[in-house]
Write a protein that holds these residues in place. Structure first.
Motif, PDB file in Angstrom:
ATOM      1  N   GLU A   1       0.828  -1.204   0.000  1.00 20.16           N
ATOM      2  CA  GLU A   1       0.000   0.000   0.000  1.00 20.16           C
ATOM      3  C   GLU A   1       0.869   1.263   0.000  1.00 20.16           C
ATOM      4  OE1 GLU A   1      -1.855   1.667   3.306  1.00 20.16           O
ATOM      5  OE2 GLU A   1      -2.407   3.129   1.768  1.00 20.16           O
ATOM      6  N   GLU A   2       1.949   1.219   0.805  1.00 18.55           N
ATOM      7  CA  GLU A   2       2.857   2.381   0.848  1.00 18.55           C
ATOM      8  C   GLU A   2       3.567   2.576  -0.486  1.00 18.55           C
ATOM      9  OE1 GLU A   2       5.534   2.073   4.184  1.00 18.55           O
ATOM     10  OE2 GLU A   2       3.870   2.150   5.615  1.00 18.55           O
ATOM     11  N   TRP A   3       4.001   1.492  -1.086  1.00 20.34           N
ATOM     12  CA  TRP A   3       4.688   1.600  -2.388  1.00 20.34           C
ATOM     13  C   TRP A   3       3.758   2.239  -3.422  1.00 20.34           C
ATOM     14  CZ3 TRP A   3       7.904  -3.135  -4.450  1.00 20.34           C
ATOM     15  CH2 TRP A   3       8.976  -3.388  -3.585  1.00 20.34           C
ATOM     16  N   VAL A   4       2.577   1.643  -3.535  1.00 19.31           N
ATOM     17  CA  VAL A   4       1.668   2.095  -4.588  1.00 19.31           C
ATOM     18  C   VAL A   4       1.238   3.542  -4.333  1.00 19.31           C
ATOM     19  CG1 VAL A   4      -0.546   1.675  -5.735  1.00 19.31           C
ATOM     20  CG2 VAL A   4       0.931  -0.254  -5.137  1.00 19.31           C
ATOM     21  N   SER A   5       1.030   3.884  -3.070  1.00 23.30           N
ATOM     22  CA  SER A   5       0.639   5.267  -2.752  1.00 23.30           C
ATOM     23  C   SER A   5       1.743   6.245  -3.153  1.00 23.30           C
ATOM     24  CB  SER A   5       0.349   5.426  -1.261  1.00 23.30           C
ATOM     25  OG  SER A   5      -0.712   4.574  -0.897  1.00 23.30           O
ATOM     26  N   ALA A   6       2.984   5.894  -2.833  1.00 23.08           N
ATOM     27  CA  ALA A   6       4.104   6.790  -3.169  1.00 23.08           C
ATOM     28  C   ALA A   6       4.234   6.933  -4.688  1.00 23.08           C
ATOM     29  CB  ALA A   6       5.405   6.247  -2.583  1.00 23.08           C
ATOM     30  N   ILE A   7       4.003   5.847  -5.389  1.00 24.45           N
ATOM     31  CA  ILE A   7       4.148   5.870  -6.846  1.00 24.45           C
ATOM     32  C   ILE A   7       2.999   6.640  -7.491  1.00 24.45           C
ATOM     33  CG2 ILE A   7       4.095   4.369  -8.884  1.00 24.45           C
ATOM     34  CD1 ILE A   7       5.795   2.354  -7.107  1.00 24.45           C
ATOM     35  N   LYS A   8       1.821   6.459  -6.936  1.00 30.84           N
ATOM     36  CA  LYS A   8       0.679   7.227  -7.456  1.00 30.84           C
ATOM     37  C   LYS A   8       0.856   8.717  -7.173  1.00 30.84           C
ATOM     38  CE  LYS A   8      -3.453   6.194  -8.188  1.00 30.84           C
ATOM     39  NZ  LYS A   8      -4.885   5.884  -8.125  1.00 30.84           N
ATOM     40  N   ALA A   9       1.396   9.005  -6.001  1.00 29.21           N
ATOM     41  CA  ALA A   9       1.613  10.421  -5.645  1.00 29.21           C
ATOM     42  C   ALA A   9       2.592  11.079  -6.613  1.00 29.21           C
ATOM     43  CB  ALA A   9       2.135  10.518  -4.213  1.00 29.21           C
ATOM     44  N   ALA A  10       3.429  10.277  -7.253  1.00 30.42           N
ATOM     45  CA  ALA A  10       4.394  10.814  -8.222  1.00 30.42           C
ATOM     46  C   ALA A  10       3.719  11.194  -9.528  1.00 30.42           C
ATOM     47  CB  ALA A  10       5.490   9.783  -8.491  1.00 30.42           C
ATOM     48  N   GLY A  11       2.486  10.732  -9.696  1.00 28.50           N
ATOM     49  CA  GLY A  11       1.797  10.994 -10.956  1.00 28.50           C
ATOM     50  C   GLY A  11       2.080   9.924 -11.991  1.00 28.50           C
ATOM     51  N   ALA A  12       2.737   8.840 -11.564  1.00 27.22           N
ATOM     52  CA  ALA A  12       3.018   7.741 -12.492  1.00 27.22           C
ATOM     53  C   ALA A  12       1.742   6.948 -12.726  1.00 27.22           C
ATOM     54  CB  ALA A  12       4.104   6.835 -11.933  1.00 27.22           C
ATOM     55  N   LYS A  13       1.618   6.387 -13.918  1.00 30.15           N
ATOM     56  CA  LYS A  13       0.394   5.678 -14.290  1.00 30.15           C
ATOM     57  C   LYS A  13       0.574   4.163 -14.345  1.00 30.15           C
ATOM     58  CE  LYS A  13      -1.840   9.544 -15.026  1.00 30.15           C
ATOM     59  NZ  LYS A  13      -2.766  10.034 -14.007  1.00 30.15           N
ATOM     60  N   TYR A  14       1.793   3.708 -14.203  1.00 32.85           N
ATOM     61  CA  TYR A  14       2.004   2.255 -14.167  1.00 32.85           C
ATOM     62  C   TYR A  14       3.292   1.917 -13.419  1.00 32.85           C
ATOM     63  CZ  TYR A  14       4.954   3.127 -18.340  1.00 32.85           C
ATOM     64  OH  TYR A  14       5.891   3.590 -19.235  1.00 32.85           O
ATOM     65  N   ILE A  15       3.332   0.648 -12.979  1.00 33.01           N
ATOM     66  CA  ILE A  15       4.496   0.147 -12.244  1.00 33.01           C
ATOM     67  C   ILE A  15       5.009  -1.071 -12.994  1.00 33.01           C
ATOM     68  CG2 ILE A  15       5.255  -0.942 -10.089  1.00 33.01           C
ATOM     69  CD1 ILE A  15       2.949   0.485  -8.671  1.00 33.01           C
ATOM     70  N   CYS A  16       6.315  -1.124 -13.192  1.00 29.23           N
ATOM     71  CA  CYS A  16       6.902  -2.317 -13.807  1.00 29.23           C
ATOM     72  C   CYS A  16       7.859  -2.924 -12.793  1.00 29.23           C
ATOM     73  CB  CYS A  16       7.656  -1.931 -15.080  1.00 29.23           C
ATOM     74  SG  CYS A  16       8.333  -3.363 -15.955  1.00 29.23           S
ATOM     75  N   ILE A  17       7.617  -4.151 -12.366  1.00 26.41           N
ATOM     76  CA  ILE A  17       8.460  -4.758 -11.328  1.00 26.41           C
ATOM     77  C   ILE A  17       9.201  -5.983 -11.853  1.00 26.41           C
ATOM     78  CG2 ILE A  17       6.528  -6.137 -10.388  1.00 26.41           C
ATOM     79  CD1 ILE A  17       8.007  -5.677  -7.585  1.00 26.41           C
ATOM     80  N   THR A  18      10.416  -6.160 -11.351  1.00 25.61           N
ATOM     81  CA  THR A  18      11.224  -7.330 -11.728  1.00 25.61           C
ATOM     82  C   THR A  18      10.625  -8.577 -11.071  1.00 25.61           C
ATOM     83  OG1 THR A  18      12.636  -6.754  -9.841  1.00 25.61           O
ATOM     84  CG2 THR A  18      13.410  -6.124 -12.030  1.00 25.61           C
ATOM     85  N   THR A  19      10.062  -9.457 -11.869  1.00 25.95           N
ATOM     86  CA  THR A  19       9.529 -10.701 -11.311  1.00 25.95           C
ATOM     87  C   THR A  19      10.645 -11.723 -11.180  1.00 25.95           C
ATOM     88  OG1 THR A  19       8.961 -11.535 -13.512  1.00 25.95           O
ATOM     89  CG2 THR A  19       7.238 -10.347 -12.301  1.00 25.95           C
ATOM     90  N   ARG A  20      11.554 -11.690 -12.113  1.00 24.60           N
ATOM     91  CA  ARG A  20      12.709 -12.594 -12.069  1.00 24.60           C
ATOM     92  C   ARG A  20      13.810 -11.928 -12.878  1.00 24.60           C
ATOM     93  NH1 ARG A  20      13.597 -15.906 -16.043  1.00 24.60           N
ATOM     94  NH2 ARG A  20      15.273 -17.405 -15.905  1.00 24.60           N
TER      95      ARG A  20
END
Ligand code: H79
Length: 434
Positions: A85-104
């Protein structure tokens, strides 16, 4: 005889046309590509057991150590401060519209509950939580798209056919190298990722360059893999960070550490396609957490980079490397917040825009949306600016105050009387054109 030759030619041609079958993006994909382009800003997350060594995500290969010794880090991976929740909130607060995470990543450690290998965050760590599930659920809840980074290259598995990196990583049983086994493993993992984690905006592949042999090209069998992605999720875009012009079946063109058309890092000289464009860039100098690298780019630099990407019609995928304890570094969170404050005010000139009519200049760049042409002036020594334009300018005003900006029609465009521009992040002038 002639008939026979003709027949043979016809037969050959049909084989050629079969093998060169064009990828026809579906209406869903075309829509997803448009949404992707409109987003303009995403956040990249590089997180794995490499974060514990705190020397970047290439640590295993750079140190050239034994893969089993490296893998022991998993048994101590306990990122107790991870909070989706904290990650997504911080990223949304940046105005970013998507997150790309390293799955492997290249080290082979899977950040989700995979059945295909024990070397994963649920089975191999005391933490035992499926962070990808937690993140995917939170993204759905907060309404932000999730993209998945997935490495083609692998530095730990026995079956991966060795490439040009990590050949000094020890502990791998070379007698077990099997492309068939490895390819099957990847596809099963991709199936899990695109089945168990809700809608995924894009699969972001990396590592093709590990086998970019010129003489005997390595066959990654991408066509089949891309088709699998599109079959499992018809709206999921395919991206591959191979540093080449796009291959058949891809939906996004990626640039690494450079804006399209620039090549200061030697990874991005490729020609620019008509696909949606994305540049990935680090916030400090490294992707995975690196304890000695506190050399974060300033907020001004980051905003200008985002604006410059938009000025080239590209998205910015800006990286953050979470700490081993699961938190985003405080400096990164601060940069994100400040970028978000800027975007809250100027987002209209970035989101949903195309590259503007005037290509990037020493003073800045331009973006366009409908009949609005936005000038992004970073710095201007002169009092006025000549803009080569073929459209008619109806009016000009400062974007933030609405104050009129004087201009004069001249041959081939206009001269805009901006006055000197200095000491600002980005002086935006809005032109209404016809
Ligand atoms: O995930 C991040 C990085 O770990 C990964 N991509 C980003 C998003 C990455 N790191 N470095 N690279 C990609 C660059 C690859 C450099 C290479 Fe080479 C240059 C590969 C091929 C040419 C030098 C020579 C390194 C390997 C061979």
């Amino acid at each position: 005889m002639i008939k026979k030759t003709l027949l043979a030619v016809v037969a050959m041609l049909s084989v050629v046309s079969l093998s060169a079958q064009k990828y026809e993006p579906t209406p869903e994909i075309l829509k997803a590509r448009e949404e992707f382009s409109d987003a303009r800003f995403g956040i990249f997350i590089h997180w794995g057991i490499y974060s514990m060594f705190a020397q970047g995500e290439w640590y295993l290969q750079n140190a050239g150590i034994n893969r089993d010794e490296y893998a022991k880090a998993a048994d101590a991976f306990y990122p107790h401060r991870f909070n989706a929740e904290e990650w997504v909130s911080a990223i949304k607060a940046a105005g970013a519209k998507y997150i790309c995470i390293t799955t492997r990543h290249h080290d082979s450690f899977s950040m989700w509950d995979t059945e295909q290998s024990e070397f994963n965050i649920v089975d191999a760590t005391p933490f035992g939580r499926d962070i990808l599930k937690e993140l995917a659920d939170e993204c759905a809840k907060q309404g932000i798209k999730l993209h998945l980074y997935y490495s083609h290259a692998d530095w730990s598995r026995d079956d991966y056919p060795r490439g040009r990196t990590a050949y000094w990583v020890t502990g791998r049983d070379e007698s077990k190298i099997s492309w068939e086994s490895y390819y099957n493993f990847m596809n099963k993992q991709i199936e899990e990722l695109l089945t168990n984690y809700g809608p995924i905006g894009a699969m972001w592949f990396d590592g093709w360059w590990d086998h970019d042999e010129d003489k005997t090209p390595f066959d990654w069998q991408l066509d089949e893999q891309y088709a699998l992605v599109h079959k499992l999720q018809p709206s999921c875009l395919v991206a591959n960070n191979h540093h080449q012009a796009p291959f058949e079946g891809e939906d996004i063109q990626i640039f690494e550490r450079d804006l399209p058309g620039e090549n200061t890092h030697g990874l991005s000289g490729q020609s620019i396609s008509r696909l949606p464009l994305e540049t990935c860039q680090t916030m400090n100098g490294m992707w995975g957490y690196k304890v000695v690298d506190q050399n974060y780019k300033s907020t001004e630099t980051l905003i200008r980079y985002l604006v410059s990407a938009a000025g080239k019609g590209a998205n910015l995928l800006l990286n953050v490397g979470p700490q081993p304890n699961g938190e985003l570094p405080a400096v990164a969170v601060e940069r994100l917040r400040e970028m978000g404050e800027w975007l809250a005010k100027y987002g209209e000139t970035i989101y949903g825009t195309d590259a503007g009519d005037v290509k990037p200049q020493h003073w800045g760049c331009t973006t366009r949306k409908g009949n609005k042409l936005y000038l992004h002036i970073f710095e201007l020594e002169d009092e006025a600016l000549f803009l080569p334009l073929s459209c008619k300018v109806v009016s000009a005003k400062a974007f933030d105050t609405g104050a009129a900006v004087k201009f004069q029609k001249v041959d081939g465009g206009i001269v805009l009387k901006t006055g000197k521009v200095e000491g600002v992040v980005d002086y935006v002038v809005e032109l209404t054109t016809k």
